[in-house]
Write a protein that holds these residues in place. Structure first.
Motif, PDB file in Angstrom:
ATOM      1  N   GLU A  42      -9.098  48.204  44.905  1.00  0.00           N
ATOM      2  CA  GLU A  42      -9.052  46.804  45.351  1.00  0.00           C
ATOM      3  C   GLU A  42     -10.681  45.971  44.846  1.00  0.00           C
ATOM      4  O   GLU A  42     -11.266  46.637  44.818  1.00  0.00           O
ATOM      5  CB  GLU A  42      -9.080  46.354  46.532  1.00  0.00           C
ATOM      6  N   GLN A  43     -10.858  44.588  45.030  1.00  0.00           N
ATOM      7  CA  GLN A  43     -11.725  44.021  44.274  1.00  0.00           C
ATOM      8  C   GLN A  43     -12.859  44.525  45.247  1.00  0.00           C
ATOM      9  O   GLN A  43     -12.142  44.031  46.431  1.00  0.00           O
ATOM     10  CB  GLN A  43     -11.873  42.516  44.393  1.00  0.00           C
ATOM     11  N   SER A  79     -15.782  43.887  48.082  1.00  0.00           N
ATOM     12  CA  SER A  79     -16.048  42.803  48.710  1.00  0.00           C
ATOM     13  C   SER A  79     -17.267  42.905  49.357  1.00  0.00           C
ATOM     14  O   SER A  79     -18.371  43.791  49.247  1.00  0.00           O
ATOM     15  CB  SER A  79     -15.501  42.039  50.539  1.00  0.00           C
ATOM     16  N   PRO A  80     -18.300  41.712  49.151  1.00  0.00           N
ATOM     17  CA  PRO A  80     -19.994  42.214  49.632  1.00  0.00           C
ATOM     18  C   PRO A  80     -19.623  42.811  50.387  1.00  0.00           C
ATOM     19  O   PRO A  80     -21.189  43.237  51.529  1.00  0.00           O
ATOM     20  CB  PRO A  80     -20.002  39.861  50.645  1.00  0.00           C
ATOM     21  N   TYR A  81     -19.305  42.567  52.185  1.00  0.00           N
ATOM     22  CA  TYR A  81     -19.522  43.975  53.008  1.00  0.00           C
ATOM     23  C   TYR A  81     -19.366  45.069  52.393  1.00  0.00           C
ATOM     24  O   TYR A  81     -20.060  45.417  53.749  1.00  0.00           O
ATOM     25  CB  TYR A  81     -18.980  43.150  54.210  1.00  0.00           C
ATOM     26  N   ARG A  82     -18.602  45.713  51.458  1.00  0.00           N
ATOM     27  CA  ARG A  82     -18.748  46.735  51.460  1.00  0.00           C
ATOM     28  C   ARG A  82     -20.133  46.650  49.998  1.00  0.00           C
ATOM     29  O   ARG A  82     -20.742  48.284  50.111  1.00  0.00           O
ATOM     30  CB  ARG A  82     -17.674  46.935  50.044  1.00  0.00           C
ATOM     31  N   LYS A 113     -22.818  45.643  49.293  1.00  0.00           N
ATOM     32  CA  LYS A 113     -24.411  45.177  50.145  1.00  0.00           C
ATOM     33  C   LYS A 113     -24.883  46.375  50.215  1.00  0.00           C
ATOM     34  O   LYS A 113     -26.081  46.014  49.815  1.00  0.00           O
ATOM     35  CB  LYS A 113     -25.075  44.645  51.651  1.00  0.00           C
ATOM     36  N   LEU A 153      -4.882  48.540  49.380  1.00  0.00           N
ATOM     37  CA  LEU A 153      -4.603  49.393  49.292  1.00  0.00           C
ATOM     38  C   LEU A 153      -5.110  50.374  49.753  1.00  0.00           C
ATOM     39  O   LEU A 153      -5.658  51.365  49.656  1.00  0.00           O
ATOM     40  CB  LEU A 153      -5.118  49.997  47.531  1.00  0.00           C
ATOM     41  N   ASP A 154      -5.789  49.914  50.728  1.00  0.00           N
ATOM     42  CA  ASP A 154      -7.054  50.880  51.500  1.00  0.00           C
ATOM     43  C   ASP A 154      -7.199  49.966  53.281  1.00  0.00           C
ATOM     44  O   ASP A 154      -6.348  48.603  53.385  1.00  0.00           O
ATOM     45  CB  ASP A 154      -8.145  51.064  50.573  1.00  0.00           C
ATOM     46  N   GLN A 159     -12.416  53.179  53.805  1.00  0.00           N
ATOM     47  CA  GLN A 159     -13.280  53.627  54.337  1.00  0.00           C
ATOM     48  C   GLN A 159     -14.004  52.925  54.866  1.00  0.00           C
ATOM     49  O   GLN A 159     -13.864  52.079  55.391  1.00  0.00           O
ATOM     50  CB  GLN A 159     -13.571  52.490  52.854  1.00  0.00           C
ATOM     51  N   LEU A 197     -17.119  51.872  57.463  1.00  0.00           N
ATOM     52  CA  LEU A 197     -18.115  50.362  57.070  1.00  0.00           C
ATOM     53  C   LEU A 197     -19.234  50.440  58.173  1.00  0.00           C
ATOM     54  O   LEU A 197     -18.734  49.991  58.793  1.00  0.00           O
ATOM     55  CB  LEU A 197     -17.309  49.192  56.976  1.00  0.00           C
ATOM     56  N   THR A 221     -22.227  45.012  58.025  1.00  0.00           N
ATOM     57  CA  THR A 221     -23.626  44.725  57.119  1.00  0.00           C
ATOM     58  C   THR A 221     -24.060  43.312  58.313  1.00  0.00           C
ATOM     59  O   THR A 221     -25.050  43.107  56.593  1.00  0.00           O
ATOM     60  CB  THR A 221     -23.252  45.118  55.667  1.00  0.00           C
ATOM     61  N   THR A 278     -16.436  36.460  53.526  1.00  0.00           N
ATOM     62  CA  THR A 278     -16.093  36.846  52.624  1.00  0.00           C
ATOM     63  C   THR A 278     -16.471  36.038  50.569  1.00  0.00           C
ATOM     64  O   THR A 278     -16.499  36.633  50.008  1.00  0.00           O
ATOM     65  CB  THR A 278     -15.782  37.582  52.764  1.00  0.00           C
ATOM     66  N   ARG A 290     -13.750  35.709  48.451  1.00  0.00           N
ATOM     67  CA  ARG A 290     -13.088  35.449  48.021  1.00  0.00           C
ATOM     68  C   ARG A 290     -11.829  34.996  47.619  1.00  0.00           C
ATOM     69  O   ARG A 290     -11.156  34.432  48.761  1.00  0.00           O
ATOM     70  CB  ARG A 290     -12.629  37.179  47.628  1.00  0.00           C
ATOM     71  N   LYS A 302      -8.535  36.324  47.765  1.00  0.00           N
ATOM     72  CA  LYS A 302      -7.948  36.765  48.450  1.00  0.00           C
ATOM     73  C   LYS A 302      -8.209  36.285  50.176  1.00  0.00           C
ATOM     74  O   LYS A 302      -7.152  36.363  51.231  1.00  0.00           O
ATOM     75  CB  LYS A 302      -7.250  38.468  48.357  1.00  0.00           C
TER      76      LYS A 302
END
Lengths: 66, 176
Positions: free
Chosen positions: A55-56, A58-61, A63, B44-45, B90, B92, B95, B131, B133, B135
């Motif tokens: 997927e596109q 996101s900023p939190y990913r 950074k 997707l994730d 993923q 995370l 942040t 965020t 975007r 979506k």
């Protein structure tokens, strides 16, 4: 009975979404499994050369990413 | 696709990682987290936000123990994801202060007998606003249209994390 009144259609869609949202969480997660399988199957054919669908970002990913 | 996909198995695996001491704490975010409050939307994730246990004598926290733990259980790496029960997952770290608070205030939900720690609806909505975007905005609209937010708590969150202006812009764009 189906009709073409826009307000009725919008309300009917909202009601469907509300019903889906109210389903038990285990059922909703099982639906996510099915939705992903379908997405991978459809997009996978188009993107056969990609090992992985993403997927596109996101900023939190991104950074902390290098 | 050969591998069957089961998010519930992903949750069980993460719970086991926590029980085994590989991770300190976790919470489900993103589209899967939102599914606990809204209707399911294809994704997707799976995004799992975590805090790691610092290893003795090390200043820098490394995600390596997660990968080592999961590899021994037959999971494979794909880019920045690790595939668990057919789902790319993923991991995370928080942040920023908003995500850190979301992780701290996450709530436990019951998934047919399996406990799952999930971000609150208000935190998911605030993260979507931050965020920003397309979506994420669509998800925020879903939270609002479904009345899934405690408005007082959500407004307090926005004020605490400097999101009041972003919210005003969102309101102007989508809610007026």
């Amino acid at each position: 009975m189906m009709n073409f009144d826009l307000a009725t259609m919008i309300e009917s869609k909202r009601a469907l979404r509300r019903r889906l949202a109210e389903r038990p969480i285990a059922e909703k997660l099982a639906l996510l499994d099915k939705l992903r399988e379908r997405t991978v199957s459809i997009r996978g054919e188009r993107l056969a050369s990609n090992a992985m669908l993403r997927e596109q970002e996101s900023p939190y990913r991104t950074k902390g990413a290098k | 696709m050969d591998v069957e996909m089961h998010i519930q198995e992903v949750i069980k695996t993460i719970n086991q990682m926590q029980a085994d001491g590989v991770i300190e704490c976790y919470a489900i975010g993103g589209a899967v987290g939102a599914t606990f409050y809204l209707e399911p939307v294809a994704t997707l994730d799976v995004d799992i936000f975590i805090t790691l246990k610092p290893e003795a004598g090390r200043l820098i926290v490394s995600p390596q123990p997660i990968f080592d733990h999961l590899r021994t259980r037959g999971c494979t790496m794909e880019g920045e994801h690790i595939v668990i029960a057919g789902w790319p997952v993923q991991f995370l770290p928080p942040t920023g202060p908003l995500v850190a608070e979301a992780l701290d205030k996450a709530v436990e939900k019951d998934v047919a007998g399996t406990p799952a720690r999930v971000f609150t609806a208000e935190h998911l909505a605030a993260i979507a606003l931050q965020t920003g975007r397309a979506k994420d905005k669509a998800r925020l609209l879903q939270f609002i249209e479904e009345g899934a937010l405690d408005v007082t708590r959500f407004q307090a969150l926005l004020a605490r994390h400097g999101l009041a202006e972003a919210w005003k812009r969102f309101e102007l764009q989508f809610l007026q």
